[in-house]
Design a protein around this motif. Structure first.
Motif, PDB file in Angstrom:
ATOM      1  N   SER A  35       0.828  -1.212   0.000  1.00 15.55           N
ATOM      2  CA  SER A  35       0.000   0.000   0.000  1.00 15.55           C
ATOM      3  C   SER A  35       0.859   1.258   0.000  1.00 15.55           C
ATOM      4  O   SER A  35       0.410   2.315  -0.447  1.00 15.55           O
ATOM      5  N   LYS A  38       4.055   3.225  -4.900  1.00 17.94           N
ATOM      6  CA  LYS A  38       3.293   3.984  -5.896  1.00 17.94           C
ATOM      7  C   LYS A  38       3.597   3.431  -7.272  1.00 17.94           C
ATOM      8  O   LYS A  38       4.750   3.449  -7.687  1.00 17.94           O
ATOM      9  N   PRO A  39       2.645   2.942  -8.033  1.00 16.79           N
ATOM     10  CA  PRO A  39       1.260   2.685  -7.672  1.00 16.79           C
ATOM     11  C   PRO A  39       1.185   1.499  -6.726  1.00 16.79           C
ATOM     12  O   PRO A  39       2.059   0.633  -6.713  1.00 16.79           O
TER      13      PRO A  39
END
Length: 115
Positions: A35, A38-39
């Protein structure tokens, strides 16, 4: 708490540091690291490796035998070769055997002399 680093080879190469307690599974750290990148990545599509060997992410941190401060590498599941088998490899084909000499057919015995 121990800090481990998850490295995504990229492009671009990214690094996410995560703190884990002794009994937290590595999968919790993997989800948090994914999480942060990025992405954001899907943890279900990744394999975690340490020194090119797969790591079982279901194990708690302290039972995985991984030192604190270690960098674990993230790889896509289909990108590399499958993990090595825990069973020894089968030996290659047996060495060729020398050819067996042909058995000569015995000649029929000569006919008995005629009297």
């Amino acid at each position: 708490m121990s800090v481990i680093h998850f490295v995504w080879p990229g492009p671009p190469e990214q690094r996410a540091s995560v703190k884990l307690t002794a009994m937290q599974p590595i999968s919790v750290g993997l989800a948090e690291a994914c999480s942060k990148l990025k992405p954001a990545l899907d943890p279900g599509t990744l394999r975690v490796t340490l020194n090119k060997k797969p790591v079982d992410v279901s194990l708690p941190w302290r039972l995985a035998n991984i030192p604190a401060g270690t960098s674990l590498r993230l790889e896509p599941l289909g990108a590399a070769a499958p993990p090595p088998s825990p069973f020894p490899r089968a030996p290659h084909a047996a060495p060729p055997q020398p050819p067996q000499p042909a058995v000569a057919a015995a000649a029929p015995p000569p006919p008995p002399p005629q009297a």
